[in-house]
Structures are given as structure tokens and as C-alpha cells.
Design a protein around this motif. Sequence first.
Motif, mmCIF file in Angstrom:
data_model
loop_
_atom_site.group_PDB
_atom_site.id
_atom_site.type_symbol
_atom_site.label_atom_id
_atom_site.label_comp_id
_atom_site.label_asym_id
_atom_site.label_seq_id
_atom_site.Cartn_x
_atom_site.Cartn_y
_atom_site.Cartn_z
ATOM 1 N N HIS A 221 44.944 45.147 44.223
ATOM 2 C CA HIS A 221 44.569 44.600 45.521
ATOM 3 C C HIS A 221 44.835 43.101 45.572
ATOM 4 O O HIS A 221 45.013 42.451 44.550
ATOM 5 N N LYS A 222 44.822 42.564 46.784
ATOM 6 C CA LYS A 222 44.916 41.123 47.007
ATOM 7 C C LYS A 222 43.543 40.606 47.413
ATOM 8 O O LYS A 222 42.749 41.323 48.045
ATOM 9 N N TYR A 223 43.286 39.342 47.093
ATOM 10 C CA TYR A 223 41.967 38.759 47.300
ATOM 11 C C TYR A 223 42.097 37.417 48.001
ATOM 12 O O TYR A 223 43.171 36.811 48.012
ATOM 13 N N ALA A 224 40.997 36.951 48.549
ATOM 14 C CA ALA A 224 41.002 35.632 49.180
ATOM 15 C C ALA A 224 41.115 34.535 48.123
ATOM 16 O O ALA A 224 41.945 33.636 48.229
ATOM 17 N N ALA A 225 40.271 34.603 47.096
ATOM 18 C CA ALA A 225 40.259 33.597 46.038
ATOM 19 C C ALA A 225 41.092 34.066 44.856
ATOM 20 O O ALA A 225 41.393 35.256 44.706
ATOM 21 N N SER A 226 41.461 33.127 44.001
ATOM 22 C CA SER A 226 42.185 33.460 42.776
ATOM 23 C C SER A 226 41.209 33.929 41.702
ATOM 24 O O SER A 226 40.074 33.467 41.631
ATOM 25 N N VAL A 227 41.684 34.830 40.869
ATOM 26 C CA VAL A 227 40.902 35.293 39.718
ATOM 27 C C VAL A 227 41.690 34.946 38.465
ATOM 28 O O VAL A 227 42.861 35.321 38.327
ATOM 29 N N ALA A 228 41.055 34.215 37.552
ATOM 30 C CA ALA A 228 41.695 33.822 36.296
ATOM 31 C C ALA A 228 41.087 34.624 35.157
ATOM 32 O O ALA A 228 39.877 34.557 34.919
ATOM 33 N N PHE A 229 41.926 35.395 34.470
ATOM 34 C CA PHE A 229 41.522 36.136 33.282
ATOM 35 C C PHE A 229 41.930 35.292 32.077
ATOM 36 O O PHE A 229 43.122 35.037 31.876
ATOM 37 N N VAL A 230 40.964 34.863 31.275
ATOM 38 C CA VAL A 230 41.215 33.837 30.261
ATOM 39 C C VAL A 230 40.758 34.321 28.893
ATOM 40 O O VAL A 230 39.555 34.513 28.660
ATOM 41 N N ALA A 231 41.731 34.516 27.983
ATOM 42 C CA ALA A 231 41.434 34.853 26.592
ATOM 43 C C ALA A 231 41.428 33.564 25.783
ATOM 44 O O ALA A 231 42.452 32.892 25.660
ATOM 45 N N LEU A 232 40.266 33.219 25.240
ATOM 46 C CA LEU A 232 40.042 31.913 24.636
ATOM 47 C C LEU A 232 40.050 31.978 23.112
ATOM 48 O O LEU A 232 39.649 32.976 22.515
ATOM 49 N N SER A 233 40.478 30.887 22.499
ATOM 50 C CA SER A 233 40.495 30.770 21.048
ATOM 51 C C SER A 233 39.436 29.777 20.574
ATOM 52 O O SER A 233 38.873 29.020 21.360
#
Length: 456
Positions: A182-194
Motif C-alpha cells: 500500500h501507499k501511505y501519507a507519511a514515510s515509513v523507515a525500516f532500520v536495522a541497527l548495529s
Amino acid sequence: MAPRSNSAFRRAAAMVLLAPAVAAAQTVTAPPIAEDARIHEAVANASADRVKKDITTLVKFGTRHTLSDTMSTTRGIGAARRWIYGEFQSISKQCGGCLEVRYIEEVWKGSPTGRIKDDVNVVNVVAILRGATEPNRYIVHTGDIDSRVTDVMNGTSESPGANDNASGVAALLEAARLMSKHKYAASVAFVALSAEEQGLFGGEIVAKVAQKEGWRIDAVINNDMVGNSRGIDGVFENTKARVFAPGLPANTPPAELRRILTNGGELDTPSRQLARYIDLVADRYHPNMDVEIIYRLDRYGRGGHHTPFFNLGAAAVRLMEAHEDYTKQHQDLRTEKGIAYGDVLEGVDFDYAAKMTALDASVLMSLAWAPAAPDSATIRGSVQPSPTLRWKASPSPDVMGYRIYWRKPSEVNWTRSRFVGNVTEHTLKNVIIDNYFFGVAAVGKNGQESLVAFPR
């Protein structure tokens, strides 16, 4: 600990909750709080099999310690982060290139007294599902790549990190799969952290980059250990999640601290509004998942990767399993006195991890489709029968109006609400300011609501 608020929020979804004395004064028709069929579909489609496959792959890298091998294609954190990058690219390919996949990295300087002795390149993997109408407004979902054994400096021994925190990274990947449809109004950031185990350095690096690039972050949800359902206390629990929600940051200015101590608000920080939002969404979309809100930065004396974002002012929480087993965390693989130590695959409940991932997805989707919260909310009404709330309009397009919330001081979640229309000021008749806490949320034309803004 958050008491269940299911019935209260369902009543709020169906009608405006009014004290009998002021019911006749209500003149604005309240829209229902929307349940979105697409979110129900995402919840139903969260796959335990895919989560298991991702966790198993991460475990097979042997160790994902921050100081482990970065050149091998099969072992160490370098191979793990390249695989995660590739998985995000594969998800993006399935949705026509909807994810912007990148590395955010920085050479972290070593210190003789720290958990990184020599300089090391700390590399994080970021996949952004760009918002259609508000691309610079972000909902951030994080999880940690790295693993460890008993000795935090040991970068070579087998360190499967199945639950801590391959389960969190698997939740990122699965949430991205579910949401990419789907498309959304806001951005979604998926962040894999070290470098979480070395000092939360990956989160600090990404938070600084986000600040430099001008991300407007609405919320940060950090997944750290979402796959264990059997606690060291002997409790089996697969229908509950904990949300650790911090209060006042350490750098709160003295004047602001005095104001809060005088007028209240220490339980209504942005992070705690986010925790309430997660509880609300759980009630709406997950009839067999309860949320416990814990008013603490993290577990007692411990830390997580939501902290760097919280320190920079974001609403940030840690979402995790309800009961931990410390014999499965930060342990050398061994058996002593009949107890098997180590964070191995056998300690992960994949069905539970999928349920936690579904909770992630439902919250992220709700926030990304909702407008931004109103800004600069204030309240006045001392020694008066009726308080007046004022706020700046949400910067988001397609706002239908605003809903005012209030609750008794003894209540954890919002229990009363009124939709007041597309205005920036409202007086609640005969609702004494001394007896309640108040807030205001923006309501989108799609029926989705923002986080609640607490008035000053």
C-alpha cells in the motif's frame, strides 16, 4: 502496567463520550474512529513461516557481533547486513521499487575504556517506504542486527542471537513485506541497527543523520526481543506485549520541569502518548493481544536502541516480549546444572513473533495513514468551570477535524473524547480542569487519528 481499555475505546469509536450534564451541548457529529480493512488483512497475513526463515538465516551467520568478520560472505556482521540489504531490495522489487534501500554508516572511534577498543565502521541498513503526500514525515521502525555472548568484547565465538535480536530484524522485514502492498501519507523507515550491544551507537548514528536531513519523526518503535514466550519466572505468555515508554528527557530545561511538576504532564510525554496509541491499536485489531505500558525508559538498569531517538526529542518506545529468559540472553553456549544456556532457535516461539510483527504493522500503518498531531496545544481554565484548549492546525492535508480527549488522573488510557470539528479552539463545558488530564488529536478524512498532543 496498562489496564485494558478495550470497552472504553470501542465506545469512543462508536459515539462521543459525554458527561450527562453536558450532552445537550454537543452539536458536532463525531466520525467513528476508523477500522481499516487493509490493516486487518495485514494482521491476518503476518507469516510465522517467513519470520522463522528470516531468523534461521540470521542465526546461520554464526555471530553478528559488531566486531566480527565483515569480509566473509557466510559469517559475521558484514554478511548479515548485506543479506538484510538484499532482502529489502527483494521486497522492493515485488512492489515496483517502493523501497529506497541505503546504508547509513560512520567510523566509530575506539576507546581503551569502551566496548569498541579500535576504530570500527558501524553500518546500519535503512529501507524507506516513501510517503505519498508527506514524504518528510517519518514513522521509524527499528531492530538490532548485532549479537553477543557473555563477554561483550568477544567477536568470534558462536553467538546465534536468535531472539536477541534476530527476532526484531525479522519483524522489520516482515512488516516491510506487509506494508509494501500500500501507499501511505507519511514515510515509513525500516532500520536495522548495529552496535547496540556496544553502546547504542548505530541508533545514535541514524538519529543524527535523520536530524541533519530534517526528518520530521512522529514515532519510533524499537523491536528488541519479540520472540520468546517462556519467561525465566516460569510464565508462558503469548498474548501480551510490553511497551517501555520513557518520561522526561534528562535535558529537560528547569523552567519546563517546574511547569510540569506544578501542572502535570510527566505521564503524558510524547513517548507515553505513543505507548497509549499502541495499546489502542492492539485493542482495535488484535483481540488476543494485550499491551502493558511500563513508565520507564527500558528495563531496570538496561537500555535499548529507542534511546538515542528519545534523547533527540522523538516519541520513542521499546516494544518487546512480556517475559524474558535471561539464560537465553548474552550467554556462551553451554549446559550447566542441567540448564542449557544460549540464544538459540529452540528458544523462539515463531507464532508469537509473528503476532508481535502483526502488532508492529498495524501500528505503523495506522500512524502512516493518520495526519500529524496538532502542534503547540495549550489549555486554560484555572478556577473556571470550563477549560479551553487551543492548538495549531495539523500540517497534514486531508484533515477532517480534531478530537479532544480527557481522562481522570487515575486512568492510564484516554477514556473520554469529543470530536469538535475542524477548529483550533474548543471549550469543554463543565469539565473541571483540576479533575482531568486533556489532549487533542487530528482526525483524517479517512478516519485515522494522530497521536494525542498534550496541552501546556
